[in-house]
Design a protein around this motif. Structure first.
Motif, short mmCIF file in Angstrom:
data_model
loop_
_atom_site.label_atom_id
_atom_site.label_comp_id
_atom_site.label_asym_id
_atom_site.label_seq_id
_atom_site.Cartn_x
_atom_site.Cartn_y
_atom_site.Cartn_z
N ARG A 93 0.63 -1.33 0.04
CA ARG A 93 -0.07 0.06 0.03
C ARG A 93 0.82 1.28 -0.11
NH1 ARG A 93 -3.00 1.13 4.75
NH2 ARG A 93 -1.52 -0.22 5.85
N PRO B 197 -4.42 5.21 -5.02
CA PRO B 197 -4.49 4.33 -6.09
C PRO B 197 -2.87 3.96 -6.57
CG PRO B 197 -5.87 6.13 -6.44
CD PRO B 197 -4.83 6.52 -5.23
N GLU C 273 -0.93 1.18 -12.65
CA GLU C 273 -0.94 0.10 -13.23
C GLU C 273 0.04 -0.61 -13.57
OE1 GLU C 273 -3.58 -1.17 -17.03
OE2 GLU C 273 -4.58 0.35 -15.77
N ARG D 299 3.73 -1.50 -12.36
CA ARG D 299 4.23 -1.16 -11.10
C ARG D 299 5.98 -1.04 -11.00
NH1 ARG D 299 1.03 -3.80 -6.48
NH2 ARG D 299 -1.11 -3.22 -7.25
#
Lengths: 306, 306
Positions: free
Chosen positions: A286, A296, A299, A301
């Motif tokens: 997180r 967020p 996408e 990483r």
């Protein structure tokens, strides 16, 4: 230059008169020791670098540091390297010597030597660097992080990726210091030595913080939390904040050979370690903002080479 | 397939459940031991092989054997390998698995394991294989041959080069057994073990007999004599004597992973060693015919890759 000329230059550069073996024989010989760590990494023209990025000596030294970084991340001390080269036949003697010099100096700076290698014809330059290090204590692994550990990084996590992005865009002049962060990294043996007996787990950030930390969390069967605002910035990042997404690069930018370390909170400040988060029970990674709210995740990483 | 998919397949193939470390961590760890020998070798599509030569599993196994041969030539026992791959993004999962299988089986057959590696994008397949072996006695070197030593080879010195020539010409069907000699060599650990305590010096014939023997003679500061008619022929060579210069291939053909051994005459016949000449005072390599007369040496002494 042909293969035999290249071999002659390698032999001349790396032979050590005190050495009965090594360069010139079928295989290199390394002495008895405690356990050793071994790793191999590739640096390929058109994938990892372009010749326009900087002097060949620097490109070669960077290839060495990228390989050696895996030893630092295991808590090993660098000892020996084997170089497997692909070399286009158009290379000049001066260019090849610059490459050898980059590897030789970087290996010596790291406390070891080039002990052998191989040369093959290539369509473009490729350096496959095997590094061997001594382990005087059990290796750090990715699987030893535990809830309650603090997470640290040894330096700016996005600077090298920022420099690489500028190089690809032909905008190196915007921030030469970021280009240097890409082109001149050092495997963090200094950090590894300073926290050797106190860190619990470590990994280098070659594929980007989120991807590499995710691997550590998965291997350790724990969750990891990163405080976005705690991630250290390179001083030169200020000058490119308008053209690069710096928070994203700090989270996902690869090519950084800083270490991520899990261990007791008291490590903060040791060898410049900056605390950026913690390990807790759970799964995955997180990222939180200053108010502790989840951000967020992007996408993509981590760093994927062209 | 992308890089992460490739890594997942490597991890699945090479992880060993009894292993706390290795595949998946930053570096592999090998245990304490006596001295070790290290070598690296490359096998590159378009340089060392074409995919049309045979199944990818065989091409991969051959790349392993070529690397491991350097350990056999030092008298070391194979233990661990690191694989650094360049893989085109067009590769299929089945193709990649065949490559992994070739390396895995060859490493296991040689008594060791693949312990780590790296994957990079490539324009064509390239395998850079690092091999590590244990040395339970001082390594053989190229510099220990002495006048009076006999010279032996462990098998036909021209068969692999003959097979490769047929492959390049698209004439593999003329002599499939010679193609097999090229595609399916074995690092001669069996020979090394059988003569371990009695041989004085050894070298593998990867670059061709004249070139490799010349290196041994130079390093040992001696002269070497080869009896051309004593060089063993592969049985299948008879069928290509009209289209290939077999004596020349036996002297200069590379890609053979037979061993050349210098040592006492009594070694003849041990593990199939064939006596082919001797070491004497002097410099350089001579080749003689059945009457003892010198044969002019070819201008190109060894194997140069395309």
């Amino acid at each position: 230059m042909d293969e035999l000329e290249l071999i002659a230059r390698v032999t001349a550069r790396f032979s050590r008169p005190d050495d009965g073996l090594g360069i010139g024989d079928d295989a290199a010989v390394i002495p008895p020791s405690t356990a050793r760590a071994l790793s191999v990494d590739a640096s390929i023209e058109g994938v990892h670098f372009e010749r326009t990025f900087g002097p060949l000596e620097a490109i070669a030294a960077r290839a060495f540091e990228a390989a050696a970084s895996d030893l630092a991340a295991m808590g090993a001390r660098f000892e020996s390297a084997l170089l497997s080269f692909e070399i286009p036949s158009t290379i000049t003697g001066a260019e090849f010597d610059a490459i050898l010099e980059g590897f030789a100096r970087a290996a010596e700076r790291a406390g070891g030597h080039v002990v052998g290698g191989n040369i093959a014809k290539g369509l473009r330059l490729a350096f496959h660097t095997t590094v061997i290090g001594r382990l005087d204590r059990p290796a750090w692994t990715r699987s030893s992080a535990r809830p309650g550990d603090a997470l640290f990084v040894s330096g700016p996590t996005g600077a090298a990726a920022a420099g690489l992005t500028l190089l690809f865009r032909g905008e190196a002049r915007r921030a030469p210091a970021l280009v240097d962060a890409f082109l001149g990294p050092r495997a963090r043996f200094d950090v590894a030595a300073a926290v050797a007996d106190r860190a619990r787990a470590a990994i280098d950030l070659s594929d980007g913080l989120l991807l590499d930390l995710g691997r550590l969390a998965d291997a350790s069967r724990v969750a990891a939390v990163i405080e976005l605002d705690a991630l250290p910035a390179h001083p030169a990042e200020a000058s490119v904040g308008d053209v690069l997404d710096l928070p994203l690069l700090r989270l996902t930018g690869g090519e950084s050979y800083e270490l991520l370390v899990a261990g007791p909170r008291e490590l903060e400040g040791t060898a410049g370690l900056v605390r950026v988060g913690w390990i807790e029970e759970g799964v995955g990674v997180r990222v939180i903002d200053a108010r502790g709210e989840a951000i967020p995740l992007p996408e993509v990483r981590g760093h994927v080479h062209r």
